[in-house]
Design a protein around this motif. Structure first.
Motif, PDB file in Angstrom:
ATOM      1  N   ALA A  16      29.989  37.056  25.203  1.00  0.00           N
ATOM      2  CA  ALA A  16      30.342  36.598  26.769  1.00  0.00           C
ATOM      3  C   ALA A  16      32.329  37.199  26.740  1.00  0.00           C
ATOM      4  CB  ALA A  16      30.490  35.615  27.132  1.00  0.00           C
ATOM      5  N   ARG A  17      32.126  37.662  25.433  1.00  0.00           N
ATOM      6  CA  ARG A  17      33.899  38.196  25.696  1.00  0.00           C
ATOM      7  C   ARG A  17      34.327  39.122  26.424  1.00  0.00           C
ATOM      8  NH1 ARG A  17      37.240  36.732  21.581  1.00  0.00           N
ATOM      9  NH2 ARG A  17      35.855  35.757  20.301  1.00  0.00           N
ATOM     10  N   ILE A  18      35.946  39.245  26.669  1.00  0.00           N
ATOM     11  CA  ILE A  18      35.629  39.680  28.148  1.00  0.00           C
ATOM     12  C   ILE A  18      36.573  40.764  26.987  1.00  0.00           C
ATOM     13  CG2 ILE A  18      37.130  41.463  30.079  1.00  0.00           C
ATOM     14  CD1 ILE A  18      36.655  38.162  31.327  1.00  0.00           C
ATOM     15  N   LEU A  19      36.415  42.433  26.480  1.00  0.00           N
ATOM     16  CA  LEU A  19      36.718  42.996  24.785  1.00  0.00           C
ATOM     17  C   LEU A  19      37.953  43.486  25.558  1.00  0.00           C
ATOM     18  CD1 LEU A  19      33.799  43.981  23.494  1.00  0.00           C
ATOM     19  CD2 LEU A  19      34.969  42.632  22.929  1.00  0.00           C
ATOM     20  N   GLN A  20      38.307  44.161  26.926  1.00  0.00           N
ATOM     21  CA  GLN A  20      39.817  44.066  27.347  1.00  0.00           C
ATOM     22  C   GLN A  20      40.864  43.734  27.277  1.00  0.00           C
ATOM     23  OE1 GLN A  20      39.072  47.571  30.568  1.00  0.00           O
ATOM     24  NE2 GLN A  20      37.473  47.238  30.730  1.00  0.00           N
ATOM     25  N   LEU A  21      40.208  42.187  27.625  1.00  0.00           N
ATOM     26  CA  LEU A  21      41.451  41.762  27.846  1.00  0.00           C
ATOM     27  C   LEU A  21      42.244  40.820  26.620  1.00  0.00           C
ATOM     28  CD1 LEU A  21      40.329  38.853  30.329  1.00  0.00           C
ATOM     29  CD2 LEU A  21      41.724  41.153  30.332  1.00  0.00           C
ATOM     30  N   ILE A 167      47.916  43.936  36.277  1.00  0.00           N
ATOM     31  CA  ILE A 167      47.576  44.904  35.292  1.00  0.00           C
ATOM     32  C   ILE A 167      46.738  44.750  34.502  1.00  0.00           C
ATOM     33  CG2 ILE A 167      49.537  45.573  33.478  1.00  0.00           C
ATOM     34  CD1 ILE A 167      49.036  42.757  31.580  1.00  0.00           C
ATOM     35  N   TRP A 168      45.501  43.503  35.491  1.00  0.00           N
ATOM     36  CA  TRP A 168      43.772  43.579  35.053  1.00  0.00           C
ATOM     37  C   TRP A 168      44.108  42.960  36.359  1.00  0.00           C
ATOM     38  CZ3 TRP A 168      46.461  41.505  29.970  1.00  0.00           C
ATOM     39  CH2 TRP A 168      46.801  42.679  29.443  1.00  0.00           C
ATOM     40  N   ARG A 169      42.472  43.248  36.299  1.00  0.00           N
ATOM     41  CA  ARG A 169      41.467  42.483  37.296  1.00  0.00           C
ATOM     42  C   ARG A 169      40.136  42.263  37.219  1.00  0.00           C
ATOM     43  NH1 ARG A 169      40.743  46.034  41.854  1.00  0.00           N
ATOM     44  NH2 ARG A 169      40.668  44.579  43.446  1.00  0.00           N
ATOM     45  N   ILE A 170      39.672  40.577  37.530  1.00  0.00           N
ATOM     46  CA  ILE A 170      38.273  39.802  36.879  1.00  0.00           C
ATOM     47  C   ILE A 170      37.581  39.434  38.345  1.00  0.00           C
ATOM     48  CG2 ILE A 170      37.649  37.664  35.154  1.00  0.00           C
ATOM     49  CD1 ILE A 170      40.929  37.915  33.485  1.00  0.00           C
ATOM     50  N   LEU A 171      36.895  40.128  38.256  1.00  0.00           N
ATOM     51  CA  LEU A 171      35.903  39.712  39.370  1.00  0.00           C
ATOM     52  C   LEU A 171      35.191  38.751  39.056  1.00  0.00           C
ATOM     53  CD1 LEU A 171      35.130  40.837  41.668  1.00  0.00           C
ATOM     54  CD2 LEU A 171      33.602  41.584  41.433  1.00  0.00           C
ATOM     55  N   GLN A 172      35.806  36.848  40.219  1.00  0.00           N
ATOM     56  CA  GLN A 172      34.696  36.208  40.091  1.00  0.00           C
ATOM     57  C   GLN A 172      33.555  36.004  40.387  1.00  0.00           C
ATOM     58  OE1 GLN A 172      38.740  34.178  39.825  1.00  0.00           O
ATOM     59  NE2 GLN A 172      37.149  33.281  38.186  1.00  0.00           N
ATOM     60  N   GLU A 173      32.116  35.988  40.275  1.00  0.00           N
ATOM     61  CA  GLU A 173      31.206  35.821  41.411  1.00  0.00           C
ATOM     62  C   GLU A 173      30.205  34.026  41.857  1.00  0.00           C
ATOM     63  OE1 GLU A 173      28.053  39.487  39.896  1.00  0.00           O
ATOM     64  OE2 GLU A 173      29.126  37.658  38.283  1.00  0.00           O
ATOM     65  N   PRO A 174      30.357  34.327  42.572  1.00  0.00           N
ATOM     66  CA  PRO A 174      29.481  32.613  42.682  1.00  0.00           C
ATOM     67  C   PRO A 174      28.995  31.577  41.682  1.00  0.00           C
ATOM     68  CG  PRO A 174      28.539  34.552  44.345  1.00  0.00           C
ATOM     69  CD  PRO A 174      29.663  35.413  43.812  1.00  0.00           C
ATOM     70  N   ARG A 175      28.916  31.016  41.392  1.00  0.00           N
ATOM     71  CA  ARG A 175      28.014  30.462  40.351  1.00  0.00           C
ATOM     72  C   ARG A 175      28.326  30.523  38.204  1.00  0.00           C
ATOM     73  NH1 ARG A 175      24.707  31.710  43.726  1.00  0.00           N
ATOM     74  NH2 ARG A 175      23.663  32.982  42.760  1.00  0.00           N
ATOM     75  N   THR A 180      39.744  31.424  30.426  1.00  0.00           N
ATOM     76  CA  THR A 180      41.038  31.847  29.684  1.00  0.00           C
ATOM     77  C   THR A 180      41.878  30.911  28.488  1.00  0.00           C
ATOM     78  OG1 THR A 180      42.130  31.152  31.877  1.00  0.00           O
ATOM     79  CG2 THR A 180      41.333  33.598  31.369  1.00  0.00           C
ATOM     80  N   THR A 181      41.804  31.755  27.725  1.00  0.00           N
ATOM     81  CA  THR A 181      42.708  30.655  26.649  1.00  0.00           C
ATOM     82  C   THR A 181      44.176  31.800  26.012  1.00  0.00           C
ATOM     83  OG1 THR A 181      41.857  32.039  24.996  1.00  0.00           O
ATOM     84  CG2 THR A 181      40.468  30.280  25.594  1.00  0.00           C
ATOM     85  N   ALA A 182      44.680  31.083  24.972  1.00  0.00           N
ATOM     86  CA  ALA A 182      45.868  31.810  24.072  1.00  0.00           C
ATOM     87  C   ALA A 182      46.677  32.555  25.189  1.00  0.00           C
ATOM     88  CB  ALA A 182      44.653  32.723  23.413  1.00  0.00           C
ATOM     89  N   ASP A 183      47.105  33.178  24.559  1.00  0.00           N
ATOM     90  CA  ASP A 183      48.203  34.301  25.080  1.00  0.00           C
ATOM     91  C   ASP A 183      47.958  34.513  26.644  1.00  0.00           C
ATOM     92  OD1 ASP A 183      48.820  35.083  22.649  1.00  0.00           O
ATOM     93  OD2 ASP A 183      48.564  37.024  22.778  1.00  0.00           O
ATOM     94  N   ILE A 206      37.622  46.538  36.660  1.00  0.00           N
ATOM     95  CA  ILE A 206      37.053  45.469  36.764  1.00  0.00           C
ATOM     96  C   ILE A 206      37.033  45.250  35.577  1.00  0.00           C
ATOM     97  CG2 ILE A 206      35.965  43.898  37.438  1.00  0.00           C
ATOM     98  CD1 ILE A 206      37.588  44.009  39.582  1.00  0.00           C
ATOM     99  N   VAL A 207      38.017  44.505  34.504  1.00  0.00           N
ATOM    100  CA  VAL A 207      37.635  44.416  32.941  1.00  0.00           C
ATOM    101  C   VAL A 207      36.568  43.578  33.201  1.00  0.00           C
ATOM    102  CG1 VAL A 207      40.292  44.364  32.566  1.00  0.00           C
ATOM    103  CG2 VAL A 207      39.595  42.166  33.197  1.00  0.00           C
ATOM    104  N   ASN A 208      35.740  42.671  33.977  1.00  0.00           N
ATOM    105  CA  ASN A 208      34.593  42.085  33.304  1.00  0.00           C
ATOM    106  C   ASN A 208      33.403  43.116  33.501  1.00  0.00           C
ATOM    107  OD1 ASN A 208      35.551  40.904  35.538  1.00  0.00           O
ATOM    108  ND2 ASN A 208      34.042  39.130  36.030  1.00  0.00           N
ATOM    109  N   TRP A 209      33.534  44.181  34.451  1.00  0.00           N
ATOM    110  CA  TRP A 209      32.558  44.879  35.201  1.00  0.00           C
ATOM    111  C   TRP A 209      31.521  44.371  34.223  1.00  0.00           C
ATOM    112  CZ3 TRP A 209      32.292  46.098  40.242  1.00  0.00           C
ATOM    113  CH2 TRP A 209      31.426  47.196  40.550  1.00  0.00           C
ATOM    114  N   SER A 210      31.137  44.609  32.685  1.00  0.00           N
ATOM    115  CA  SER A 210      30.114  44.670  31.922  1.00  0.00           C
ATOM    116  C   SER A 210      28.728  43.522  32.324  1.00  0.00           C
ATOM    117  CB  SER A 210      29.935  45.494  30.804  1.00  0.00           C
ATOM    118  OG  SER A 210      30.604  44.251  30.272  1.00  0.00           O
TER     119      SER A 210
END
Ligand SMILES: O=C(O)CCC(=O)C(=O)O
Length: 254
Positions: A16-21, A167-175, A180-183, A206-210
């Protein structure tokens, strides 16, 4: 038809890692079921009125209570914030292999989130870019309810002022669950635009598109907003036992 009582969670957070972040952020599109979402929204709606804190444009609830000087008075979370979310969060393996640091809160002082902030975002309302500060262990778990929304990640410019362009956008869907952690916690700011529609949504922006759910269709790259409620789970570092001592005193006097 068989309605699943549990959503299909990834084998480990690595999936489930967002690789672009920057390390490390994770996104799970179906973290709770529709029934669980309804139940939690009903509980939020039926909370006693004084539970709501009305800000200028947004209202929120804090569970089990507000922090006082960055301290939490020791008290359990109510059952509906505990189950299924906390148990499920702690059941997510960090990697496929067994290790001492097996779940996301393994290294936090209380090994679990002990505080939940509930924020309501009507269309057009967001939250200014900010950092979450020193009161919490640097892990934020956000469960979104009701509607999708874009979380923007900002950095500071060299002159110490905020760069208003995310610099990044994360799309959060319902449910969904976003961790987010660390840096991302310590070095960057996060915020939500005061807009009625998120636009220009695509694989490029959108960085979590996939990681979005397969059925998600953001027609023409647009997300017209509806009421979105977020549950932000964190571990408050400093917990005072005052509450339990007072409880003991009262129970002895009975
Ligand atoms: O609602 C969200 O997703 C963000 C909440 C937030 O930034 C905060 O509680 O500090």
């Amino acid at each position: 038809m068989n309605i699943p009582s549990e959503p299909p969670l990834p084998r480990s957070l690595d999936d489930a890692r967002i690789l672009q972040l920057p390390s490390a952020a994770f996104y799970i599109s179906e973290f709770i079921t529709e029934d669980e979402e309804k139940l939690i929204l009903n509980k939020i709606a039926s909370a006693p009125k004084p539970r709501w804190k009305q800000l200028t444009r947004r209202r929120l609830q804090t569970w089990p209570s507000d922090l006082i000087n960055n301290k939490l008075v020791d008290a359990p979370l109510p059952g509906w914030l505990e189950e299924p979310i906390v148990t499920r969060l702690r059941s997510l393996r960090l990697q496929d292999v067994d290790s001492q640091h097996s779940h996301i809160f393994s290294d936090s002082p209380h090994k679990r989130p002990n505080h939940v902030l509930i924020n309501e975002y009507p269309p057009g309302i967001g939250i200014m870019p900010h950092k979450d500060g020193a009161a919490y262990h640097p892990i934020v778990c956000t469960v979104s309810l009701g509607s999708s929304i874009c979380l923007n990640i900002h950095e500071m410019k060299d002159d110490g002022t905020l760069n208003n362009n995310p610099i990044w956008r994360i799309l959060q869907e319902p449910r969904s669950l976003l961790i987010t952690t660390a840096d991302l916690y310590t070095d960057y700011l996060h915020g939500i635009d005061d807009i009625i529609e998120d636009t220009e949504l695509s694989e490029q922006t959108i960085v979590n598109w996939s990681l979005l759910r397969p059925s998600s269709t953001f027609c023409d790259g647009r997300n017209p907003r509806q009421m979105r409620t977020s549950l932000t789970y964190r571990d408050v570092l400093s917990v005072s036992k005052l509450g339990s001592k007072l409880g003991l005193l009262f129970s002895q006097k009975k």
